[in-house]
Design a protein around this motif. Structure first.
Motif, mmCIF file in Angstrom:
data_model
loop_
_atom_site.group_PDB
_atom_site.id
_atom_site.type_symbol
_atom_site.label_atom_id
_atom_site.label_comp_id
_atom_site.label_asym_id
_atom_site.label_seq_id
_atom_site.Cartn_x
_atom_site.Cartn_y
_atom_site.Cartn_z
ATOM 1 N N ASP A 1 72.994 22.407 58.645
ATOM 2 C CA ASP A 1 73.045 21.627 59.877
ATOM 3 C C ASP A 1 74.333 20.819 59.959
ATOM 4 N N ASN A 2 74.963 20.845 61.125
ATOM 5 C CA ASN A 2 76.131 20.013 61.458
ATOM 6 C C ASN A 2 77.392 20.370 60.679
ATOM 7 N N PRO B 1 77.666 14.035 60.776
ATOM 8 C CA PRO B 1 78.636 14.963 61.383
ATOM 9 C C PRO B 1 80.061 14.429 61.371
#
Length: 747
Positions: free
Chosen positions: A269-270, A330
């Protein structure tokens, strides 16, 4: 032609580092000089010229060109000291490897356990780095998660690398390999010598004793042109070009250029990743002299890099999260640029006396914004203080020596005298951000932070490892008895500096002698080898802390001792090995307010392995490693006799390939890896459960437009199991890789 040239220019051109902000150099370094930039430009121009030449050619590939990557050759001839042993049946493993100063040695002649993974193994595994193929070795455990800033390993239950893979040798020399990650683009072989090898390679930079990993770089063995494209889970896309030519009178000159570029979202993720790699190998050979130059440039930039999480004292290990979950924000990132150079020379002074020399250096620069999170409770809550940090690591190594052959009666000798000097300088500057919390299972998005970059990169430490070694390999009774003897005098000079004032904070200067003896007996011919060795590893001794009665006392380098026996069986197209070993590594501890060298970790193990062809259509590579890693001396009844951190009792790895007769060129592949439970702390209260993962893939070789083309697809962790891959020696945890798809096409 235009597209290829543009691609290579992108891959090999200089890239501004550190998000556009230059790192402060501690002193002028040859790798950051205009000369180095000129070499890098020449590398790009050479690659461009090779690409033009490729387009100008109209001949289809010869049968040799088309089939070489898949050829499996068995050869019982002992390799010379600088030759590359041939691939064994199946093509995944080589029949021998480098034994440090002893040079290349056939598997059946080596009194050690040595495994050498070929370029074909890396290609079929679709390896991004050396770690991807090492993960298939039962004696090696990867202790860093995918998406981390560096690769790290346990070999025979002891750490190698961690945040500094300068512990890995490059063409036999420490201090040359890039510091954070070794990309597969420029790797011909990955050789693992199991057990301590201070006599053979010299003391490793961080004192690793479980084994030595040597990277053999690619060079121009034949004319070759190969292009590839790759795709990974989500949107990570890239490609590369590998061009090799031999030219000049009698093809004395060789040039090989590798370049690649990848970018896109990873399986986590990210996370977004970009990587650019460029490498060149130039060599010259005639009847008496050889010279070899390797140059490497690589840059890797990652948004939201994963990081091993530490586990707070007393907190039980929580269940493993989904491997795709990423608690890094992020807006956190890292950006690493590395340059490396290696020059090797060899000259036969007579038919029996050879002079050799080598010099290599690396400059590694890292700019980052993130930090190591801590798991603070069983619910998986985490806390971390991000930091903007800059690192600069400069390393170099110089060696020279003589290798001679002679006989005393019926005994044939190969003696080597070597001198070497390794140095490194490590600097770091850091500015802390604001702490934030998150959760392993439900990451929380936090407001972006942008702490300022540190003003400079103050020097933190400098080390010099120097010494002499003398060795003799004796062959008797038609090579049925081989005895290897060696002795190295190693000096360790280490200085640490105050980060604020730059003044010397501590100084260490000690020496040690490390002997080695190895014996190989072939009682029933060349197909069975019984071997034994006694070897030592070195790590820097401690200095008694200020709270001890003997404050300031400097201890000699710690000597880890290994005793090993084993047997190797060559069945013609299938190799099997069994080995028993014990490694005892000392350490310092406080006893009655006096700091002494009375601590010890003792690892005992049994290893079984096999590789080669089971039949005309089945190939195998696998092994089982049982390791009893105990803290035999701790000075604390609560930990005495406990199991060491991060070492599973049982680790098994199995890889199988099957060629489908119904569809020519189609091969099915599969793999299993099993780790039993392990502990995160010396008290053995924080336990990680065991796990098993499976991989499935296929490979199809065909002919398209007169060009041999290979398509590959691999799904790692097919069942998408959530698991803790392992713990590091510092007690940090690595999340296992999620289900990941990789596909590629090579022409």
């Amino acid at each position: 032609m235009t597209g290829s040239a543009r691609f290579l220019d992108i891959s090999l051109s200089p890239v501004a580092r550190g998000r556009g902000e230059p790192l402060s150099a501690m002193r002028v370094d040859p790798l950051s000089s205009p000369a180095w930039r000129g070499l890098r430009t020449s590398l790009a121009l050479t690659a461009l010229a090779a690409a033009v030449q490729v387009q100008a050619q109209t001949r289809p590939p010869s049968e040799t060109d088309a089939t070489l990557p898949e050829v499996s050759v068995t050869d019982t001839a002992a390799p010379s000291a600088d030759s590359l042993p041939r691939a064994y049946a199946g093509g995944q493993m080589a029949r021998g490897g480098r034994l440090g100063v002893l040079g290349s040695t056939d598997t059946m002649d080596a009194p050690f356990r040595i495994d050498s993974y070929t370029a074909q193994a890396l290609e079929n595994r679709q390896a991004t780095s050396a770690a991807d193929v090492l993960a298939t070795d039962a004696s090696v455990q990867i202790n860093t998660p995918s998406g981390d800033v560096a690769d790290g390993f346990f070999v025979r239950g002891f750490s190698v690398g961690g945040d500094n893979i300068g512990e890995m040798a490059f063409d036999g020399l420490y201090g040359v390999a890039p510091n954070y990650r070794l990309f597969a683009d420029y790797i011909e072989r990955v050789e693992i010598l199991k057990g301590p090898a201070a006599m053979l390679y010299g003391m490793s930079p961080n004192g690793a004793v479980g084994g030595s990993i040597n990277i053999v770089p690619k060079r121009a063995a034949q004319d070759l042109t190969r292009g590839r494209i790759d795709y990974g889970t989500r949107s990570e896309l890239g490609g590369g070009l590998d061009v090799s030519r031999r030219f000049g009178p009698d093809r004395q000159w060789g040039l090989r250029v590798n370049g690649s570029h990848h970018g896109g979202d990873t399986a986590l993720d990210n996370q977004h990743r970009k990587a650019t790699v460029g490498a060149m190998s130039l060599d010259f050979q005639n009847e008496r002299t050889s010279a070899l130059l390797h140059l490497i440039y690589q840059r890797e930039a990652v948004d939201a890099p994963t990081r091993r999480a530490s586990l707070a004292t007393g907190v039980p290990a929580p269940g493993a999260p989904d491997g795709r979950r990423n608690i890094t924000q992020p807006w956190e990132w890292y950006d690493a640029t590395e340059r490396a150079a290696l020059l090797r020379l060899q000259h036969d002074m007579t038919s029996r006396l050879t002079w050799f020399a080598g010099w290599g250096a690396t400059l590694s620069e890292l700019d980052r914004l993130f930090n190591t999170p801590s798991i603070i409770n069983a619910a998986g809550d985490t806390r971390v203080t991000p930091a903007r940090a800059r690192f600069e690591v400069r390393r170099d190594n110089l060696e020279t020596g003589l290798r001679g052959q002679f006989a005393t009666g019926a005994v044939k000798h190969t003696a080597t005298l070597q001198w070497s000097r390794y140095t490194d300088h490590w600097g770091m500057g850091s500015v802390a951000g604001v702490a934030y919390t998150s959760n392993l299972y439900d990451p929380i998005l936090r407001p972006e932070q942008n702490p300022p970059a540190p003003d400079g990169v103050p020097r933190r430490s400098a080390n010099t490892l120097s010494g002499f070694s003398l060795s003799d390999t004796m062959r008797m009774l038609d090579d049925r008895l081989i005895v290897m003897l060696g002795l190295r005098r190693q000096n360790v000079d280490s200085t640490s500096y105050d980060a604020t004032t730059g003044a010397v904070a501590a100084r260490y200067d000690k020496s040690a002698l490390t002997p080695m003896v190895g014996v190989v007996v072939k009682p029933w011919g060349k197909d069975v080898s019984l071997y034994a060795n006694a070897s030592q590893g070195l790590s820097k001794g401690d200095t008694a802390p200020s709270t001890a009665d003997n404050a300031g006392e400097v201890f000699a380098p710690y000597k880890s001792k290994q005793y090993e026996v084993g047997a190797k069986f060559d069945h013609g197209r299938l190799m099997t090995t069994v080995s028993l070993f014990q490694i005892a590594k000392p350490s310092g501890l406080m006893t009655n307010n006096t700091y002494t060298v009375d601590g010890e970790q003792r690892n005992r193990g049994l290893e079984l392995s096999t590789y080669g062809n089971l039949s005309a259509s089945w190939r195998i590579h696998g092994g089982i490693a049982w390791t009893d890693a105990k803290l035999t001396r701790t000075g604390n009844p609560a930990t005495q006799g406990n199991r060491a951190i991060g070492v599973p009792r049982l680790r098994a790895a199995l890889g199988l390939e099957h060629d489908l007769q119904a569809i020519p060129g189609l091969t099915l592949t599969g793999g299993l890896i099993h780790n039993s439970a392990q502990y995160v702390d010396t008290a053995n209260t924080q336990r990680l459960p065991g796990w098993t993962t499976a991989d499935l893939g296929l490979r199809w070789r065909t002919d398209i437009g007169g060009r041999t083309t290979t398509f590959r697809a691999l799904v790692r962790n097919v069942t998408n199991r959530n698991y803790w891959a392992g713990a590091s020696q510092w007690g940090t945890l690595s999340v296992g890789m999620p289900r990941t798809l990789q596909v590629s096409a090579a022409v």
